[in-house]
Structures are given as C-alpha cells and as structure tokens.
Design an enzyme around this catalytic site. Structure first.
Site, short mmCIF file in Angstrom:
data_model
loop_
_atom_site.label_atom_id
_atom_site.label_comp_id
_atom_site.label_asym_id
_atom_site.label_seq_id
_atom_site.Cartn_x
_atom_site.Cartn_y
_atom_site.Cartn_z
N LYS A 108 14.89 5.04 0.84
CA LYS A 108 14.04 4.89 -0.35
C LYS A 108 13.29 6.18 -0.63
CE LYS A 108 10.31 1.82 -1.99
NZ LYS A 108 9.62 0.55 -1.70
N ALA B 129 0.81 -1.21 0.00
CA ALA B 129 0.00 0.00 0.00
C ALA B 129 0.85 1.27 0.00
CB ALA B 129 -0.94 0.00 1.21
N VAL C 71 3.27 -1.84 4.39
CA VAL C 71 3.66 -0.48 4.03
C VAL C 71 4.74 -0.52 2.95
CG1 VAL C 71 4.44 1.74 4.92
CG2 VAL C 71 3.21 0.16 6.43
N CYS C 72 4.50 0.17 1.85
CA CYS C 72 5.42 0.09 0.71
C CYS C 72 6.81 0.64 1.04
CB CYS C 72 4.84 0.86 -0.48
SG CYS C 72 5.97 1.02 -1.88
N PHE C 73 6.88 1.77 1.72
CA PHE C 73 8.15 2.48 1.82
C PHE C 73 9.01 2.05 3.00
CE2 PHE C 73 6.37 5.11 -1.42
CZ PHE C 73 7.47 5.62 -2.08
#
Length: 236
Positions: A163, A80, A147-149
C-alpha cells in the site's frame, strides 16, 4: 468544459488542513464554488485519527506530546495516519455529479482513478487494491489494528503488492469529501511509537507487517521525488 478549482495549499497546520476541507465542502454544498481538487502538506508531523476512532484506546497520547506531534480528528472515517513525509489530496464534489456513482465503493474507484494515473505519471506500476479472500474482507469490516497502512481497502493504491496511498471518505450536505495520504517517505518506528500495544511482541509483529504491507514512493525509485514533483504529476 466543466469548471473545477485546483488548490495547492502547501504546508499548513493540521487543524487548518482539516478545517479547509470542511469549509470547501460547505461552500460547494451552498453552490458558492465548483468541485475542488486540493493538494496539501503538513507544517509539522501530525497524527490524524478517523471520525469514529477512540483516541484513548488506540493512541499513545503521551508519546504524541513528547515528540511534539500535532493531533487532529478527521471528518472522514478510517484509521490513524501519521502525516509527515507525504502529499495529501482531497476531492470535494457533489453526490449529484453525473460521474459520481451513488455506491460509496464505486465512488472510491472513480476518484481514485485519478490518483492511480498520477502514480503512472511518476513511472510507477500502481494498481487498485481489490480485497478478494474472506480474511481480507473480514479485515475491512473489523480491522485488527488502529494503524491505517497495515492493509489496503477497496480501490486504494498498491505498488509491488504494498500500500502506497490510503484514502477515506465522508458524505455531508450532499457532498462527497475524499482525501488521502500519498507516502513520499515513511518512518515506521516513529509511526509505531504513537500507538498503544499490549506488548513489545505485538509491536514487533506490527512492525514486520508494515514492512511487508506498506511502502513509500521514494523506496521504489532511485530518483528522489519531491512533494512539488508529485503534486504536478497528480495534478496532470
């Protein structure tokens, strides 16, 4: 010289952004348009989840609704992302394009090289993430969070060890669609508010991890980079 389309869609609803990427993929698969590089923003804060992600398990949907955050599912995989203060890109190109490797990871490298050059154009010493340790590789196979990051994947963009852009890819109808979020600014507390955590302690641990692992362009420069400036740099 090979012809590509360049599109700058500006700020659009989340549903429009996802539908446009899918429509361009279909048009390109039918030979109606050449390959496309597209940039877009979000008319309102929008949470996108990956194609295979389970919203009921991972997302605090009550918090999403209470904050007036839009909600969409992406055609690509991954985890996400809360889209708000960012520039999003998409690349639509045939799998048969002579410069596109058949290997998915190598195709990421080729497409992301343009994004890497965009960061250099903005004066940032960005570089590719290449997971090396067994722990990093295990995290890619079985992510510890939704969580993507919280961690970079293969050939995602990193500045000062953090990132700064996340990407996802799908292949449909013989066409590659890769799109990704380039962070201009980030509100970590707002980001964390839309996820489910087993405890406040777990949420605090994730907050500390994001501070260490993710960064936005405007946290790295004294000059405030706008979406328009970033779009021009990445277009070049």
């Amino acid at each position: 010289m090979e012809k590509w389309y360049f599109m700058n869609s500006g700020k659009c609803r989340g549903s429009y952004n996802m539908a446009m990427d899918e429509a361009l993929l279909t048009f390109h698969s039918e030979g109606q348009i050449p390959p496309v590089i597209r940039f877009y923003e979000w008319a309102e804060p929008t949470l996108s989840i990956g194609y295979f992600q389970t919203a009921a398990r991972d997302i605090n949907l009550e918090a999403v609704q209470a904050q007036g955050i839009d909600f969409v599912r992406r055609p690509t995989g991954g985890r996400a992302v809360l889209h708000e203060h960012e520039l999003t890109y998409s690349v639509i190109v045939s799998e048969e394009h002579p410069d596109m490797p058949k290997n998915v990871t190598e195709a990421y490298r080729v497409i992301s090289a343009g994004i890497l050059s965009g960061f250099h154009e903005l004066g940032m010493e960005a570089y590719f993430s290449v997971p090396e340790s067994k722990e990093q590789l295990d995290d890619l196979k079985k992510p510890k969070s939704a969580v993507c990051f919280d961690a970079p994947s293969w050939y995602e963009l990193v500045v000062e060890g953090k990132k700064v852009a996340g990407s996802a890819q799908t292949r449909q109808k013989g066409v590659i669609l890769q799109h990704g979020a380039i962070l201009l600014d980030v509100d970590i507390d707002k980001l964390l508010s839309v996820f489910k955590f087993e405890s406040d302690e777990q949420k605090a641990i994730m907050r500390d991890k994001l501070v260490q692992k993710a960064v936005a362009i405007n946290d790295l420069t004294d000059a405030h980079i706008t979406a328009a400036q970033a779009t021009e740099a990445f277009r070049r």
